[in-house]
Scaffold this active site. Structure first.
Site, PDB file in Angstrom:
ATOM      1  N   CYS A 113       0.820  -1.234   0.000  1.00 51.25           N
ATOM      2  CA  CYS A 113       0.000   0.000   0.000  1.00 51.25           C
ATOM      3  C   CYS A 113       0.846   1.274   0.000  1.00 51.25           C
ATOM      4  O   CYS A 113       0.352   2.343  -0.343  1.00 51.25           O
ATOM      5  CB  CYS A 113      -0.932   0.012   1.198  1.00 51.25           C
ATOM      6  SG  CYS A 113      -1.967  -1.453   1.301  1.00 51.25           S
ATOM      7  N   HIS A 252      -3.100   7.012   3.011  1.00 45.60           N
ATOM      8  CA  HIS A 252      -3.578   5.737   2.458  1.00 45.60           C
ATOM      9  C   HIS A 252      -4.923   5.421   3.100  1.00 45.60           C
ATOM     10  O   HIS A 252      -5.076   5.499   4.318  1.00 45.60           O
ATOM     11  CB  HIS A 252      -2.556   4.640   2.753  1.00 45.60           C
ATOM     12  CG  HIS A 252      -3.084   3.271   2.461  1.00 45.60           C
ATOM     13  ND1 HIS A 252      -3.676   2.966   1.263  1.00 45.60           N
ATOM     14  CD2 HIS A 252      -3.139   2.141   3.217  1.00 45.60           C
ATOM     15  CE1 HIS A 252      -4.073   1.709   1.282  1.00 45.60           C
ATOM     16  NE2 HIS A 252      -3.757   1.188   2.460  1.00 45.60           N
ATOM     17  N   ASN A 282     -10.154   0.117   0.341  1.00 47.58           N
ATOM     18  CA  ASN A 282      -8.693   0.115   0.310  1.00 47.58           C
ATOM     19  C   ASN A 282      -8.227  -0.423  -1.051  1.00 47.58           C
ATOM     20  O   ASN A 282      -8.474  -1.580  -1.380  1.00 47.58           O
ATOM     21  CB  ASN A 282      -8.211  -0.781   1.459  1.00 47.58           C
ATOM     22  CG  ASN A 282      -6.698  -0.878   1.555  1.00 47.58           C
ATOM     23  OD1 ASN A 282      -5.973  -0.512   0.640  1.00 47.58           O
ATOM     24  ND2 ASN A 282      -6.224  -1.397   2.684  1.00 47.58           N
TER      25      ASN A 282
END
Ligand code: UT7
Length: 325
Positions: A113, A252, A282
């Site tokens: 990520c 994020h 996500n």
């Protein structure tokens, strides 16, 4: 003085939406649980025939156009992804071919990520050193291809999408500081166990669902808050700024509760935190990439603003970039 900065931005989200209500029909969950525990309302799901390179191509084309460049002006393509089209060749090579960036070198990076932040930092080195003029950085993920749709603790979290930026010598939107790091002792907390050299594919690995992502959610949650706040603080300090001088934090998008806890730790009010998790969930490395492009498009940043991108991910990796708009 010119230094590496953002020349252009773009993002692409596949059209199909999967809502929490849809998920209620697939696993034992509820819209209420998903909203209160994660802040996610819906996520995008790419079509079966669509791979990460296809998502990345759309975002890349928009970023190159936004920079006022042509594909042949790109000197290097860096794609951050954990859902590459295949183990090799790199997804960047596929994208290079599809967009006709015939003069570009190309490679992928895997920092999960945090990949887009790592990609920007890598691009900056090439631009500042004078080796390359225009570096295309892409965060592209088809996370729904790694999700076990019978595991309610993970399948509700992830979505697909791509974002891209072109980094080159710029007079504004300059990258003024950055920090990247890793705590490898946490490698076991979030992983895709099989299909690599440690555990090649067998009937057994397929039967045991080891080709899907596995996560120790609680552990990752606790570490995420700490490392994101630390990484952002380090980059902000390196820029010679105080936290309250940051106009917009673009984190994020893993979980709204993580974002709120990071904001609290950094003493930032909620309105200074960019959030689109409700719409997309996500998207791993694509989360920060899409958020940056959307923040720009929505007019959330204006000339002279200081913005901080911050991410963490499997590895555990973490990093932050401060940009003066
Ligand atoms: O991008 C980087 C990587 N990922 C992350 O940043 C994710 C970090 N972790 C998280 O966001 C959270 O830990 C989760 C959202 C994954 C889980 O939230 P939580 O508040 O930590 O819940 P939990 O795992 O402690 O589970 C609480 C309860 C459990 O039931 P019991 O054991 O208390 O009866 C779970 O079985 O919630 C249950 N549960 C669910 N219930 C309804 C877990 N998933 C679901 C679900 N729907 N989808």
């Amino acid at each position: 003085m010119e230094q590496a900065g953002i020349l252009g931005l773009g993002c692409y989200l596949p059209p199909r939406k999967l809502t929490n209500k849809d998920l209620e029909k697939m696993v034992e969950t509820s819209d209420e649980w998903i909203m209160t525990r994660t802040g996610i309302k819906e996520r995008r799901v790419a079509a079966k025939e669509c791979a990460s390179s296809d998502l990345g191509v759309e975002a890349a084309r928009l970023a190159i156009k936004d920079a006022g460049l042509k594909p042949e002006d790109i000197d290097l393509i860096i794609t951050a992804t954990v859902t590459g089209d295949m183990a090799f060749p790199s997804t960047s090579c596929v994208i290079q071919d599809k967009i006709g960036a015939c003069n570009a070198a190309a490679f992928d990076i895997n920092a999960a990520c945090s990949g887009f932040v790592f990609g920007i930092v890598t691009a900056k080195q090439f631009v500042d050193s004078g080796l390359y003029r225009n570096v295309l950085v892409i965060g592209s993920e088809k996370m729904t291809s790694l999700v076990d749709w019978t595991d309610r603790s993970t399948c509700v979290l992830f979505g697909d999408g791509a974002g891209a930026c072109v980094i080159g010598k710029a007079n504004d939107r300059k990258i003024i500081s950055y920090f990247i790091g890793c705590d490898g002792s946490g490698w076991n907390l979030l992983k895709l166990p099989a299909g690599g050299s440690r555990m090649p594919a067998t009937e057994e690995t397929v039967k045991n669902k080891l080709h899907f992502l596995k996560m120790e959610g609680n552990e990752v949650f606790k570490l995420a808050v700490k490392v994101m706040a630390d990484a952002a603080n380090k980059a902000i300090t390196k820029a010679g700024l105080l936290c309250n001088e940051i106009d917009l934090l673009i984190p994020h998008q893993a979980n709204i509760r993580i974002l709120m806890a990071v904001a609290k730790k950094m003493g930032l009010p909620e309105e200074k935190i960019f959030m689109n998790i409700e719409k997309y969930g996500n998207m791993s490395s694509a989360s920060t990439a899409v958020a940056l492009a959307e923040a720009n498009k929505e007019g959330r940043v204006k000339k002279g603003d200081h913005i901080a991108l911050v991410a963490f991910g499997a590895g555990l990796t973490y990093g932050a970039v401060v940009i003066k708009w």
